[in-house]
Design a protein around this motif. Structure first.
Motif, PDB file in Angstrom:
ATOM      1  N   UNK A 302      10.909  11.003 -41.762  1.00 23.09           N
ATOM      2  CA  UNK A 302      10.876   9.586 -42.121  1.00 23.09           C
ATOM      3  C   UNK A 302       9.952   8.875 -41.144  1.00 23.09           C
ATOM      4  N   UNK A 303       8.953   8.179 -41.687  1.00 25.03           N
ATOM      5  CA  UNK A 303       8.019   7.400 -40.874  1.00 25.03           C
ATOM      6  C   UNK A 303       8.137   5.943 -41.287  1.00 25.03           C
ATOM      7  N   UNK A 304       8.506   5.084 -40.331  1.00 26.77           N
ATOM      8  CA  UNK A 304       8.791   3.689 -40.661  1.00 26.77           C
ATOM      9  C   UNK A 304       7.535   2.904 -41.016  1.00 26.77           C
ATOM     10  N   UNK A 305       6.418   3.211 -40.371  1.00 26.50           N
ATOM     11  CA  UNK A 305       5.166   2.520 -40.712  1.00 26.50           C
ATOM     12  C   UNK A 305       4.219   3.510 -41.395  1.00 26.50           C
ATOM     13  N   UNK A 306       3.049   3.730 -40.820  1.00 28.82           N
ATOM     14  CA  UNK A 306       2.003   4.508 -41.486  1.00 28.82           C
ATOM     15  C   UNK A 306       1.893   5.921 -40.918  1.00 28.82           C
ATOM     16  N   UNK A 307       1.435   6.836 -41.766  1.00 31.99           N
ATOM     17  CA  UNK A 307       1.107   8.199 -41.355  1.00 31.99           C
ATOM     18  C   UNK A 307      -0.379   8.392 -41.616  1.00 31.99           C
ATOM     19  N   UNK A 308      -1.152   8.640 -40.557  1.00 31.76           N
ATOM     20  CA  UNK A 308      -2.606   8.720 -40.706  1.00 31.76           C
ATOM     21  C   UNK A 308      -3.132  10.015 -40.100  1.00 31.76           C
ATOM     22  N   UNK A 309      -4.051  10.642 -40.811  1.00 29.96           N
ATOM     23  CA  UNK A 309      -4.800  11.799 -40.319  1.00 29.96           C
ATOM     24  C   UNK A 309      -6.212  11.673 -40.860  1.00 29.96           C
ATOM     25  N   UNK A 310      -6.945  10.756 -40.310  1.00 31.52           N
ATOM     26  CA  UNK A 310      -8.239  10.363 -40.853  1.00 31.52           C
ATOM     27  C   UNK A 310      -9.368  11.223 -40.298  1.00 31.52           C
ATOM     28  N   UNK A 311     -10.565  10.684 -40.363  1.00 30.90           N
ATOM     29  CA  UNK A 311     -11.788  11.396 -39.998  1.00 30.90           C
ATOM     30  C   UNK A 311     -11.627  12.133 -38.668  1.00 30.90           C
ATOM     31  N   UNK A 312     -12.015  13.389 -38.680  1.00 34.49           N
ATOM     32  CA  UNK A 312     -11.933  14.211 -37.476  1.00 34.49           C
ATOM     33  C   UNK A 312     -10.707  15.091 -37.424  1.00 34.49           C
ATOM     34  N   UNK A 313      -9.774  14.907 -38.348  1.00 32.87           N
ATOM     35  CA  UNK A 313      -8.569  15.736 -38.381  1.00 32.87           C
ATOM     36  C   UNK A 313      -8.868  17.038 -39.118  1.00 32.87           C
ATOM     37  N   UNK A 314      -8.469  18.149 -38.521  1.00 40.27           N
ATOM     38  CA  UNK A 314      -8.666  19.461 -39.126  1.00 40.27           C
ATOM     39  C   UNK A 314      -7.336  20.197 -39.161  1.00 40.27           C
ATOM     40  N   UNK A 315      -6.995  20.698 -40.346  1.00 37.96           N
ATOM     41  CA  UNK A 315      -5.758  21.465 -40.506  1.00 37.96           C
ATOM     42  C   UNK A 315      -6.111  22.794 -41.153  1.00 37.96           C
ATOM     43  N   UNK A 316      -5.906  23.886 -40.432  1.00 41.53           N
ATOM     44  CA  UNK A 316      -6.102  25.227 -40.964  1.00 41.53           C
ATOM     45  C   UNK A 316      -4.723  25.844 -41.169  1.00 41.53           C
ATOM     46  N   UNK A 317      -4.352  25.961 -42.432  1.00 41.12           N
ATOM     47  CA  UNK A 317      -2.997  26.356 -42.769  1.00 41.12           C
ATOM     48  C   UNK A 317      -2.395  25.270 -43.645  1.00 41.12           C
TER      49      UNK A 317
END
Length: 726
Positions: A302-317
């Motif tokens: 649960x996130x009360x405000x915002x969840x951000x993974x913008x420019x520059x975020x890398x997820x392998x998996x």
């Protein structure tokens, strides 16, 4: 007492604030213990020992030291023992210790191990520090099963583990309570040969946790059930546990912001299952790597405000957000998710109260290599994938089955999907917008079966290599394909769809495949000549009107005539539209074209017979739809017969009078022709003359033509009262 000990004794006796410099000399631990525990004599306000070598075991177990004690650059032969002791304050600076035993110690002020080198275990289990715990630049090299053991530790103020602070061995702080901040900037935690490095389950921090600026943890970090009252910041941190869990914060509650950003690197799984975060969760700029497994797990968080993974975020998996709830927005503009072997983003059942954005930031587009799953998600605002790149060749690129969107679903502005986009059973209160999208997949490129759209479904200027499938959908406004290029076979399948407004075709070029509009209901239709591919299926296609600038009637009828299958309902529907618009002549032309097409497709003897009848009925009464055409036929035959019989009477041998009183000059060729062409009534003119020679054959021909016209007239009048139910 040795001379050194005597000197120390005198310093304590003389001064209220004793500072003793040992210059590397030795002091007995037993003597020192007695001085620290002294009851009689002078008690200093503070005792500072510098450059002293403490020989033997400094044993203050269960004792009480009523004044602060500071050791600077001291060396201890054995690990000091402060277990269950009560000390006003205990400070070690740049000391060398073989360990520290301080379980259940009570410190009325702070505890410091600044710059110390400790070759052994630091034991603070159950300790209570009323002030700060300062371990900046401290290096602890202890056993694997517990280099720093502080289960149940309580620190009423801050804990500092920054600078060159390092632990080789397990750090164990289960159930610890920190009343201030927990600051680990630039620190390193290692436990070679073991899976777990930091065991902090149940940790409680009343204020903030700062693990940043070069913080390194090699091995699993466990924060299950932790409670952090302020922020949890891991900016620039590194967590290294390849193929296993690198950081587990399952069930953790954070009162304010959570950050894994600014170059944070997590090699292994970041497990945030069931976490509760009181403000933002920021993953922007971080690198998460667990190829073939789960890289970030936010399931049921649960996130009360915002969840951000913008420019520059890398997820392998896999980035997993199953059943998560975000009260603000989810922003992943410019993020790169890669899990080519399976699911790149799994957000089934995700709840987002505001917008969900998987688009572009500063010309960097969201890029997913693998399936993006948003099945049964709920988005209160817009679902915006404008400019995003979704890749999963020969499979699903975006799965949004059953998604509910409170506003618009926007997948335009060069949105690219290499793989199927699935919106089956989706509920979109606003617009479903694929304007300018680039979609490619063998089979269905877009599948929107049973979708419910409150406004419009727009595919304007889209390039689709594959089929646009939207069967049994309900569209509140319109479906538009203006300027679209469709290269699939079939190109469009809208079977059973209902459109309250306009079905607007107007493709940029003729689709490569056929259109399936069976059982489609539309308020109106806007099309052009180049919109219809051969073999399109229009059974029970119903629309209320044709918009202006649509295909001209003669082109439409020519296209229908060239189709292999003749569906009478298609012609009846088109005729009814023209009739409602008051264009009755065009409506009749359509019905006649239906008869033409139906008979043209008939084969064999029956077909030849029908075509023969058609050859007569069409020009005479228009299959009964234009019975007054027979008047034109009568007029033409009357003129032709009048001229023929006028020429024939020039030879008086062609006619003979039936009554002696008649004169051949009284013969009227026009009246004679009319009398022959009206077999069911007689003007009695033809009965006065007997045709001979060539006139006999001409009279016979016009008599037969008269009967043919009579039969056609009866058939045409009958059709006026007959309902075509086919």
């Amino acid at each position: 007492m040795t001379p050194v000990e005597m000197e120390l004794f005198n310093a304590i006796e003389r001064l209220g604030r004793a500072e003793f410099v040992g210059a590397g000399r030795e002091v007995g631990a037993e003597f020192l213990s007695g001085q620290l525990l002294r009851v009689h004599g002078t008690r200093p306000r503070k005792l500072t020992l510098s450059d002293v070598v403490v020989v033997g075991e400094l044993d203050l177990e269960a004792g009480e030291v009523g004044f602060p004690v500071e050791f600077e650059r001291c060396t201890f032969e054995y690990a000091p023992n402060f277990e269950q002791a009560t000390v006003a304050g205990l400070y070690f600076a740049d000391c060398r210790l073989p360990g520290l035993r301080a379980s259940q110690v009570r410190l009325q002020d702070g505890l410091a191990l600044r710059g110390c080198i400790i070759n052994g275990r630091v034991q603070l289990t159950g300790a209570h520090v009323a002030g700060q715990l300062d371990m900046d630049d401290c290096v602890i090299d202890g056993p694997r099963d517990g280099a720093f053991k502080a289960d149940g530790l309580k620190v009423e103020q801050d804990v500092y583990c920054s600078g060159r602070f390092a632990v080789n061995g397990l750090t164990h702080m289960v159930g610890a309570h920190i009343g201030g901040q927990f600051i680990c900037e630039g620190s390193t935690f290692r436990n070679p040969g073991e899976d777990r490095t930091l065991e902090l389950s149940g940790l409680v921090v009343d204020e903030h946790v700062f693990w940043r600026n070069g913080f390194v943890a090699e091995g699993e970090v466990n924060l299950i059930g932790a409670r952090i009252g302020g922020r949890f910041i891991c900016e620039g941190a590194r967590f290294h546990s390849p193929g296993r869990t690198a950081l587990c914060v399952g069930g953790m509650a954070v009162g304010q912001q959570v950050e894994f950003s600014g170059g944070c690197v997590v090699n292994g799984e970041l497990n945030m299952v069931g976490g509760h975060f009181g403000a933002w969760v920021k993953l922007t700029g971080a690198e998460f790597s667990n190829p073939g497994g789960v890289a970030v797990d936010l399931t049921r968080s649960v996130t009360t405000l915002n969840l951000v993974l913008r420019k520059g975020t890398t997820v392998q998996g896999e980035l997993r957000m199953i059943g998560a709830r975000v009260d603000g927005l989810v922003g992943a503009q410019g993020a790169h998710l890669s899990n080519a072997s399976g699911i790149a983003l799994n957000a089934s059942g995700l709840q987002v109260n505001s917008d969900l954005v998987l688009g572009v930031q500063a010309d960097v587009r969201f890029h997913a290599q693998g399936v993006v799953v948003l099945a049964d998600a709920q988005v209160g605002g817009n679902f915006d994938c404008s400019g995003g790149l979704f890749e999963n060749e020969d499979g699903d690129a975006l799965v949004a089955r059953g998604i509910k969107v409170g506003m618009d679903a926007v997948l335009g502005a060069q949105f690219t999907a290499r793989g199927r986009v699935d919106f089956a059973r989706a509920r979109i209160d606003g617009k479903l917008d694929f304007t300018g999208a680039r979609l490619k997949n063998e089979g269905d490129a877009v599948r929107c079966d049973s979708v419910r759209v409150g406004h419009a479904a727009v595919f304007d200027d889209a390039l689709v290599t594959g089929c646009v499938r939207m069967c049994d959908a309900r569209i509140g406004s319109e479906i538009s394909f203006v300027g679209a290029v469709l290269k699939g076979v079939p190109a469009v399948k809208l079977k059973g769809t209902q459109v309250r407004g306009v079905l607007r075709l107007r493709f940029a070029e003729r689709p490569a495949g056929w259109l399936d509009l069976r059982r489609v209901q539309a308020g109106s239709l806007a099309d052009s000549q180049g919109d219809w591919s051969r073999g399109s299926r229009l059974d029970e296609f119903v629309y209320g009107a044709l918009l202006g600038n649509s295909m001209p009637l003669h082109q439409r009828l020519r296209w229908l005539r060239d189709e292999d299958d003749v569906v009478p309902q298609v012609y009846l529907q088109l005729s009814s539209v023209y009739a409602k618009a008051g264009l009755h002549d065009k409506a009749t032309d359509v019905l006649m074209a239906k008869e033409d097409a139906k008979r043209r497709k008939l084969k064999g003897f029956t077909g030849r017979l029908h075509r023969t009848v058609w050859w007569v009925l069409n020009p005479t009464v228009g299959y009964g739809y234009r019975p007054l055409r027979i008047l034109w036929c009568l007029g033409v035959l009357t003129v032709a017969g009048g001229l023929i019989f006028h020429w024939l009477r020039q030879d008086k041998q062609n006619f003979a009078v039936a009554r002696p009183v008649l004169d051949v000059a009284w013969f009227d060729p026009w009246l004679y022709t009319i009398d022959l062409l009206l077999p069911i009534m007689s003007l009695e003119h033809s009965q006065l003359w007997v045709p001979l020679h060539g006139a006999r054959w001409a009279s016979l021909a016009f008599t037969v033509l008269g009967w043919v016209l009579a039969v056609c007239l009866v058939t045409g009048i009958g059709r006026l009262f007959k309902r075509d139910e086919r």
